[in-house]
Each structure stands twice: as structure tokens, then as C-alpha cells.
Design a protein around this motif. Structure first.
Motif, PDB file in Angstrom:
ATOM      1  N   PHE A   1       0.824  -1.202   0.000  1.00  0.00           N
ATOM      2  CA  PHE A   1       0.000   0.000   0.000  1.00  0.00           C
ATOM      3  C   PHE A   1       0.856   1.250   0.000  1.00  0.00           C
ATOM      4  O   PHE A   1       2.056   1.211   0.292  1.00  0.00           O
ATOM      5  N   SER A   2       0.208   2.337  -0.329  1.00  0.00           N
ATOM      6  CA  SER A   2       0.777   3.661  -0.067  1.00  0.00           C
ATOM      7  C   SER A   2      -0.289   4.447   0.679  1.00  0.00           C
ATOM      8  O   SER A   2      -1.441   4.479   0.250  1.00  0.00           O
ATOM      9  N   ASN A   3       0.108   5.083   1.775  1.00  0.00           N
ATOM     10  CA  ASN A   3      -0.803   6.015   2.460  1.00  0.00           C
ATOM     11  C   ASN A   3      -0.161   7.401   2.465  1.00  0.00           C
ATOM     12  O   ASN A   3      -0.407   8.212   3.335  1.00  0.00           O
ATOM     13  N   ARG A   4       0.679   7.642   1.431  1.00  0.00           N
ATOM     14  CA  ARG A   4       1.501   8.857   1.386  1.00  0.00           C
ATOM     15  C   ARG A   4       0.877   9.961   0.547  1.00  0.00           C
ATOM     16  O   ARG A   4       1.487  10.993   0.326  1.00  0.00           O
ATOM     17  N   GLY A   5      -0.312   9.708   0.014  1.00  0.00           N
ATOM     18  CA  GLY A   5      -0.968  10.738  -0.791  1.00  0.00           C
ATOM     19  C   GLY A   5      -0.635  10.623  -2.262  1.00  0.00           C
ATOM     20  O   GLY A   5      -1.350  11.144  -3.110  1.00  0.00           O
ATOM     21  N   ILE A   6       0.476   9.944  -2.585  1.00  0.00           N
ATOM     22  CA  ILE A   6       0.786   9.631  -3.981  1.00  0.00           C
ATOM     23  C   ILE A   6       1.159   8.150  -4.052  1.00  0.00           C
ATOM     24  O   ILE A   6       1.370   7.505  -3.017  1.00  0.00           O
ATOM     25  N   SER A   7       1.282   7.644  -5.268  1.00  0.00           N
ATOM     26  CA  SER A   7       1.413   6.186  -5.378  1.00  0.00           C
ATOM     27  C   SER A   7       2.697   5.668  -4.712  1.00  0.00           C
ATOM     28  O   SER A   7       2.710   4.561  -4.197  1.00  0.00           O
ATOM     29  N   SER A   8       3.770   6.440  -4.722  1.00  0.00           N
ATOM     30  CA  SER A   8       4.976   6.203  -3.921  1.00  0.00           C
ATOM     31  C   SER A   8       6.079   5.379  -4.589  1.00  0.00           C
ATOM     32  O   SER A   8       5.831   4.568  -5.484  1.00  0.00           O
ATOM     33  N   ALA A   9       7.293   5.602  -4.061  1.00  0.00           N
ATOM     34  CA  ALA A   9       8.457   4.818  -4.494  1.00  0.00           C
ATOM     35  C   ALA A   9       8.509   3.506  -3.730  1.00  0.00           C
ATOM     36  O   ALA A   9       9.124   2.537  -4.177  1.00  0.00           O
TER      37      ALA A   9
ATOM     38  N   MET B   1       7.331  16.284  -8.273  1.00  0.00           N
ATOM     39  CA  MET B   1       6.544  16.260  -7.025  1.00  0.00           C
ATOM     40  C   MET B   1       7.451  15.633  -5.980  1.00  0.00           C
ATOM     41  O   MET B   1       7.652  14.428  -5.996  1.00  0.00           O
ATOM     42  N   ASN B   2       8.009  16.471  -5.098  1.00  0.00           N
ATOM     43  CA  ASN B   2       9.130  15.982  -4.293  1.00  0.00           C
ATOM     44  C   ASN B   2       8.870  15.749  -2.816  1.00  0.00           C
ATOM     45  O   ASN B   2       9.800  15.796  -2.015  1.00  0.00           O
ATOM     46  N   ARG B   3       7.625  15.520  -2.439  1.00  0.00           N
ATOM     47  CA  ARG B   3       7.421  15.101  -1.048  1.00  0.00           C
ATOM     48  C   ARG B   3       6.059  14.408  -0.914  1.00  0.00           C
ATOM     49  O   ARG B   3       5.168  14.567  -1.736  1.00  0.00           O
ATOM     50  N   TYR B   4       5.941  13.631   0.158  1.00  0.00           N
ATOM     51  CA  TYR B   4       4.673  12.970   0.440  1.00  0.00           C
ATOM     52  C   TYR B   4       3.795  13.885   1.290  1.00  0.00           C
ATOM     53  O   TYR B   4       4.288  14.818   1.930  1.00  0.00           O
ATOM     54  N   LEU B   5       2.498  13.613   1.310  1.00  0.00           N
ATOM     55  CA  LEU B   5       1.572  14.429   2.090  1.00  0.00           C
ATOM     56  C   LEU B   5       1.653  14.053   3.573  1.00  0.00           C
ATOM     57  O   LEU B   5       1.896  12.886   3.910  1.00  0.00           O
TER      58      LEU B   5
END
Ligand code: DGJ
Length: 738
Positions: free
Chosen positions: A219-227, A480-484
Motif C-alpha cells: 500500500f501507499s498512504n503517502r498521498g501519492i502512489s509512492s516509491a 513532485m518531491n514530497r509525500y503528504l
């Protein structure tokens, strides 16, 4: 290809030449799944696939003598609270606090083609004959909520595309606490779960783990799909490899937080669900309001990973990506990021650009640092007007100067972000996503703009439009260089805070859509600290994506190999950078850096002025080679051959549609002394075609079945001659008269 509804048995059969997918309306009116896999014969009634057994502990959803207990049934889109204790596909909270649902079949519609999803990226058809779709309408009588499950099957791809739409038709308000895009029950548990995992600078590593009873998820809960996790999983047989065995792929066409789960139940079935992550999600629906989930693309292959990947790659390249660049060869670019970072002025840039032009580069890209007071990453984000100190003639003057050299020009932007040291933040501190009375966590000294607010999107759109209108811009790299974090919108009420994360992504999509509509000729490349938002949702707007900030070729071999599992080769931004490599300090041959970067949207990320004459000669040769074979590599059929996650070597091949031409790559990580014989068994060629194979100064003439079964020898002394470690060979293969 067809979707057939059998009135009497109340069963749907979706099929094409490769796959069958069979749904039944069960006795209780809910939907069950009877089969998903390799194409089977079409028949009126598949009731023999319905599995019901009596067990005294079962919770039955009908009065005796029915045996229907949901905990063992294969279902289509299971709800909560009526006797199926596995993970649900959705959760609805009613006004009275109840979380029980019971959606029953009402009607259905079968139609040619595929309808778009409002405000969401989606696979599309160009002609209705390409696909057929099915909408099944269900209703929960107590809440008076309608649910439409949508399925599309294409003629040409072993793929089924699914999504769900809830509409509140009743008077009471409901809250969707979770709404997955798809849920599938497979009849056994003998699978491994394959996922594309990693982190910044090591995205999309292939990881396989055996399923066991219980839940396994990514999963990602970072607001974007994630690395960290890509929105893709596959269930594969333990023996499945690149060319053999069963694979069920699940890919999520979405760029925000997601959840993909596989649950093995006590009765040895496996349930896969995929959709928006329920954390930070709660969507209230009042009468007349709807919620549309993004879509999941499920691909089935009984011929290993390559067949699955080719389906995803082609579908995404041709029927997800859009716009004038979709089918065009992608320009060879030079990006100044690793050449200058933010330390540049017009003179320096033009010097780099001039040498790039001389080498044959087609597009010059000016990365971060051209706007506001952006001299370092503490400042400037949000101020989308040119820094005249660095660029006295503006982006307008610079872009014209580059065009006059005979190259196209592109810029970097990061429109979703703001530094606190910026005019934008000083004017609108409340535009940042942050929670009242809580610390606003910075990342890379920046904060996320609240794109759930239309006025924020409008403002950025206006600023960017002015820059673009004033200049000759053919390409935009959207970073887009940071997670939410502390996700909260200052203008939404308490009831709507659970909608903010999804609305944020909808805002990103809206800005893309508006820019694309206004500037249809611009080629967009998405980016998120490298490949942290390399997902199908982005491909709908930006047909290519920067693959990773790690440009070291040894790491790139793996990252590109993993990325190719799902994503088109032409979408993978791949650049040759300087040595020692800026990320891991490794020194590798220029030849190999080029050979690997060729398999993508190829470019350079260094100052060519700093190369020796001999290196510059090689760069020119690389560009000539790539221009000659670019179409074949970017648009051909791609087969992986040797997996760098499993050993010291990597290999892959791009083959033309008619299998008359191919370019294969072999890479060796570390050299071996006194090793055994090496051979690569090629893939994808035509058995009885006679081919000429050229590599370095060698030529071989062999039949396809020889190249694929006996293989090409890789002479160790050739690898030694090339330098041993990190060496590579490129094989150009052409059909010739026998
Ligand atoms: C992260 C990207 O991945 C890099 O390529 C570069 O554009 C930097 N951001 C610029 O800040």
C-alpha cells in the motif's frame, strides 16, 4: 470478444480469445464469481462451478434448505456484515451507525466500447468495436443506495478493466468508509504475490513471496502512489517465469494512496482487492450524489510475465496515454540537472545546449532553479516567474535561443508545492495542506499546496500559462518531491476532511487536463523525486515518466527491468549521466550507460563539454544509433530475458511487430575469472527466419530457433576487452535471405 448474459442461469460470460470471466447472480441476489482465467468454452449454464457445502458453523444468508453461506463463496464485490468474514470490497456507514450492506442485482447493460470516467484517468477505446462493456446495477434496499459495477473486455488484450460507482438515491446520508475498485476471488491459494517495492532511488524492485492463510498487502498512504510500493501486484504460480506459467496482474489506474491485498481464506481460496487506501478516506454521499472509484486493469497470462507485460505495455501506450505524442518517437533530450543543479545562468546553459546540439540532441530541458529566488531548495517554489538574475532574457529569450540552435526547449516545474520562503506562501499561508494547531512537517523544506481547492489550482494554472504562452516550450517535466502529511484542508468542513486526499489527486488531474487542453503540443514527463509517482494514472496525462533519481547503470538495469513489468518502454525516462555517478559514486563505461538507457525515452543528464574527445565521439555514435533504432526499441515488443534481481547478468530484447528486426542487450555486473561459458537464449524471434546478428565487429548468421534455443555465445574475452565489470553488448538482429 463478447459479453453474454444467460437469462436462465443468470450468468455473465466475458471472454476473448485468451480469457474467460464468469459472474453469477446468486440465489440471494448478490453477485458471485464462478471463474477467472484461461478462456473456456461458452455455455448456457456454468452452475457446476458454483461451490456450496453444508457446514453447521456457517452463517447462512437465506432460510433452510438453502446452503448459501457467504464465507466460502467466491464473490464479485463483497460487502460487510452478512456472513462473509473475509476482507470486504467496500464499507458503508449509515446514519444509524450500521455498517451492514446487502447489494442485490437489479439490472444490467451491455454496450460496445468503453465509457470515460468523469474526472479520472481511464483506459479508452478509439472505436467501439475494440471492446465491450458491462454495467451491473445493484441496490441496497435499506439505505436505498445504487451500486454500478463496470467491466470492459478488449478484443486484443487479455485484460478486464473494472470500476465501481455508488450513488445515494435514498434520503438518508451514507458515508463510504472504503470503496475498492475491484475484488476477485480465485479458486485456490497456490500463488506467490509479486510486488514492485523499493524506496527513493531504488524504485520497483521485483519481490515475490508465497501466500499463506491470512492477509498480505502492499500500500501507499503517502498521498501519492509512492516509491515504496507501486500500485501493481500479481498473483503467480510458484513455477511461473518470464515465458511460462500463470500470472494474474492487477494494476491500479490512480496516482494517490492505494491498497492492494491478497487474502487466503480457511478454505483455500484467494481474494484480491485493490483500490484507494481507506485510511484518510471517508466520502459522505447525500441524496443524488455519487462516488466513482478509479479503475483496476486485470491482465491474465498463461505464458509467463512477458505476455502479461506486453499486454500492459501496449494497452497503456496505446489506450491510456493520449495526445499527439502518444504514437510519436520520443525526442532525445539533454537535461541540465546533474550538469549544474541550481547553479547556472544563461551563458552556462547555452554552452551546454550548444554542445548538446552538436552531438545530435533534439530537446534541451532546463530543470529546477529557473524561477523566483530559487538558488537552493529552501526557497522559490510557488513563484512561477523567471529569475532574471540568472536568466536576464527570461525563459522566453532562452527558449528562443535554444530553438534557434535547432533544438526544442523544455522546462521543469513542481506546481503542487510551495516553500515558506516564497511570495506565494507569504500571500496565501492557508493554501498549504496542514492541520490546525499541529506542526506542519516539512520535507525537502517544502509544503504541499491544497489542490482540493479549485482556487489554488486556478492560480497555479494562470501562472504557468503565462510562462508557457510567453515562450517556446515543447516539453514539461512535472515534479513532485514530497509525500503528504497532516492531511487537512482549511476550507473543508469536518464532514469532508476524509475527501481531501482523493480530491487532492483530482486537483492534480484537473490541472494536467487544463494544461493539456490549452497546450496540446507539449510533451509532459511526470516525476516525483525520480519514480515515486510512476503509475498508470499519470500516464493518462504524461506519456512518459522520469524513472528514478538513481542514474547509476547497475541500479538502472534493475529499476528499468522492474518498471518494464507493467509500463511501456517508451514511457520510461532513461538518461546517461556522468561518472563517478552522483548517487553512488560508481564508475561505469559510457558504452554501458548508453546501452541500458536506450531502452526508454533516451537522453543525457550531464555537461557534454566535460567529456573527452573520445567520449564525445561515442555520444555522437550513440545518438546516431538510437535515432536509427528508436522506433523499434520504443514501440517494438519487449521481452525480458535475464533477471538482474536473480543474478549477475541482465538481458532483454525489443522485437519488431513482424519479427524481422530486433535489438537485444546483455549486461554483466561483475566480471568473473575462469568462469563457465555464457549464452543468452533470445526470445520473441520467428522460429524459421534466418537472421544476421551484429555486435561490436562480429557477425553471426543463424535461424530464429537456433538463437532462441541454442542461444548466442557471449565470449568472456569480449567482456574482458570491454573492461570486465559493468560491461554490456548490444546485438542488432535482422532477417536476411538464407
Ligand atoms: C527530483 C527529480 O527527480 C530530479 O530529476 C530533479 O528534477 C530534482 N527533483 C530537481 O529538484
Amino acid at each position: 470478444m463478447a459479453i453474454i448474459f444467460h437469462e436462465k442461469s443468470r450468468q455473465f460470460h466475458l471472454y476473448n480469445t485468451d480469457i474467460s470471466y464468469i459472474i453469477e447472480v446468486m440465489d440471494n441476489g448478490q453477485l458471485g464469481n464462478l471463474y477467472y482465467g484461461k478462456r473456456i468454452h461458452e455455455r448456457e449454464d456454468y452452475s457446476y462451478l458454483h461451490e456450496e457445502v453444508y457446514c453447521p458453523h456457517e452463517v447462512f444468508c437465506q432460510e433452510a434448505p438453502s446452503l448459501l453461506g457467504l464465507s466460502r463463496m467466491k464473490q464479485e464485490y463483497p460487502g460487510n456484515g452478512v456472513g462473509d468474514y473475509r476482507i470486504g470490497a467496500f464499507l458503508i456507514e449509515q446514519e444509524n451507525g450500521s455498517r451492514v450492506s446487502d447489494f442485490q442485482y437489479v439490472s444490467h447493460e451491455i454496450y460496445a466500447g468503453k465509457r470515460p470516467l468523469q474526472n479520472l484517468p481511464a483506459v479508452y477505446t478509439e472505436k467501439d468495436e475494440e471492446a465491450v462493456s458491462l454495467d451491473i446495477c445493484l441496490r441496497d434496499a435499506v439505505t436505498d443506495t445504487e451500486l454500478i459495477l463496470t467491466y470492459t473486455i478488449f478484443e486484443q488484450y487479455p485484460a478486464i478493466i473494472r470500476s465501481a460507482r455508488f450513488t445515494q438515491t435514498g434520503e438518508g446520508e451514507i458515508v463510504l468508509q472504503s470503496a475498492m475498485s475491484a475484488s476477485v476471488d480465485l479458486r485456490d491459494r497456490d500463488y506467490e504475490m509479486l510486488q514492485l517495492s523499493g524506496a527513493w532511488a531504488r524504485e520497483r524492485s521485483i519481490v515475490r513471496r508465497k501466500l499463506c492463510q491470512g492477509l498480505q498487502s502492499v500500500f501507499s498512504n503517502r498521498g501519492i502512489s509512492s516509491a515504496e510500493q507501486n500500485p501493481f501486484v500479481a498473483l503467480v504460480r510458484p513455477t511461473t517465469d518470464e515465458n511460462h506459467g500463470e500470472v494474474y496482474g492487477f494494476s491500479f489506474v490512480y496516482s494517490g494512496s492505494f491498497l492492494a491485498q491478497a487474502e487466503v481464506c480457511a478454505y483455500d481460496t484467494t481474494r484480491v482487492t485493490m483500490g484507494i487506501h481507506p485510511d484518510n478516506f471517508a466520502w459522505p454521499l447525500s441524496q443524488g450524489e455519487s462516488f466513482q472509484t478509479p479503475e483496476v486493469v486485470m491482465v491474465y497470462s498463461d505464458r509467463g510475465f512477458n505476455y502479461m507485460s506486453q499486454a500492459y505495455q501496449e494497452l497503456y501506450a496505446k489506450r491510456l496515454a493520449r495526445g499527439m505524442w502518444r504514437d510519436q518517437e520520443r525526442p532525445i533530450l539533454l537535461n541540465n540537472w546533474e550538469a549544474t543543479y541550481m547553479d547556472f545562468d544563461e551563458e552556462k546553459i547555452l554552452k551546454i545546449a550548444a554542445t548538446a546540439k552538436e552531438a545530435g540532441v533534439e530537446l534541451f530541458v532546463l530543470d529546477d532553479g529557473w524561477f523566483g529566488t530559487r538558488d537552493d531548495d529552501w526557497q522559490g517554489l510557488g513563484d512561477w516567474y523567471v529569475n532574471r538574475r540568472k536568466l536576464p532574457n527570461g525563459i522566453s529569450g532562452l527558449s528562443k535561443a535554444v530553438e534557434d540552435m535547432g533544438m526544442r526547449f523544455g522546462i521543469w516545474i513542481e506546481p503542487e508545492m510551495v516553500n515558506k520562503n516564497s511570495d506565494l506562501y507569504r500571500a496565501h499561508p492557508d493554501w498549504v495542506i496542514s492541520t490546525p494547531d499541529r506542526f506542519e512537517s516539512p520535507a525537502r523544506q517544502q509544503h504541499v499546496l491544497d489542490y482540493s481547492r479549485p482556487e489554488v489550482v486556478d492560480h497555479i494554472y494562470k501562472m504557468l500559462s503565462e510562462v508557457i504562452e510567453d515562450s517556446c516550450i515543447s516539453y514539461i517535466k512535472w515534479d513532485m518531491n514530497r509525500y503528504l502529511s497532516e492531511c487537512y484542508s482549511r476550507v473543508a468542513g469536518a464532514r469532508d476532511q476524509g475527501t481531501v486526499m482523493h480530491k487532492y489527486i483530482l486537483g492534480v488531474y484537473r490541472l494536467y487536463e487544463r494544461l493539456i487542453a490549452k497546450f496540446p503540443e507539449i510533451l509532459f514527463e511526470s516525476c516525483a523525486s525520480g519514480g515515486a509517482r510512476f503509475d498508470p494514472g499519470m500516464l493518462y496525462y504524461a506519456p512518459q515518466a522520469w524513472c528514478s533519481d538513481d542514474t547509476d547503470v547497475c541500479e538502472r538495469v534493475k529499476i528499468q527491468y522492474g518498471t518494464s513489468l507493467v509500463y511501456p518502454i517508451r514511457s520510461i525516462g532513461a538518461h546517461v549521466s556522468a561518472v563517478p555517478n552522483h548517487q553512488n559514486k560508481r564508475t561505469t563505461p559510457l558504452l554501458t550507460r548508453g546501452n541500458v538507457a536506450f531502452y526508454g525515452a533516451f537522453g543525457y543528464e550531464l555537461d557534454l563539454n566535460k567529456l573527452s574527445a573520445e567520449e564525445m565521439k561515442m555520444v555522437k555514435e550513440q545518438i546516431v544509433f538510437y535515432k536509427k533504432y528508436r522506433k523499434l526499441i520504443q514501440q517494438g515488443k519487449f521481452y525480458r530475458i535475464l533477471n538482474p534481481f536473480e543474478g549477475n547478468e541482465a538481458s532483454w530484447i525489443s522485437v519488431s511487430e513482424d519479427a524481422k528486426e530486433a535489438v537485444a542487450m546483455y549486461f554483466q555486473r561483475l566480471n568473473t575469472v575462469n568462469g563457465g561459458f555464457l549464452r543468452i537464449l533470445l526470445t520473441g524471434l520467428s522460429e524459421d527466419t534466418f537472421y544476421e546478428v551484429q555486435y561490436l565487429d562480429r557477425t553471426l548468421q543463424l535461424y530464429g530457433n537456433e538463437l532462441m534455443n541454442a542461444g548466442i555465445p557471449v565470449e568472456r574475452k569480449l567482456l574482458d576487452k570491454l573492461g570486465g565489470d559493468f560491461t554490456s553488448l548490444l546485438f542488432v538482429i535482422k532477417a536476411v535471405e538464407a
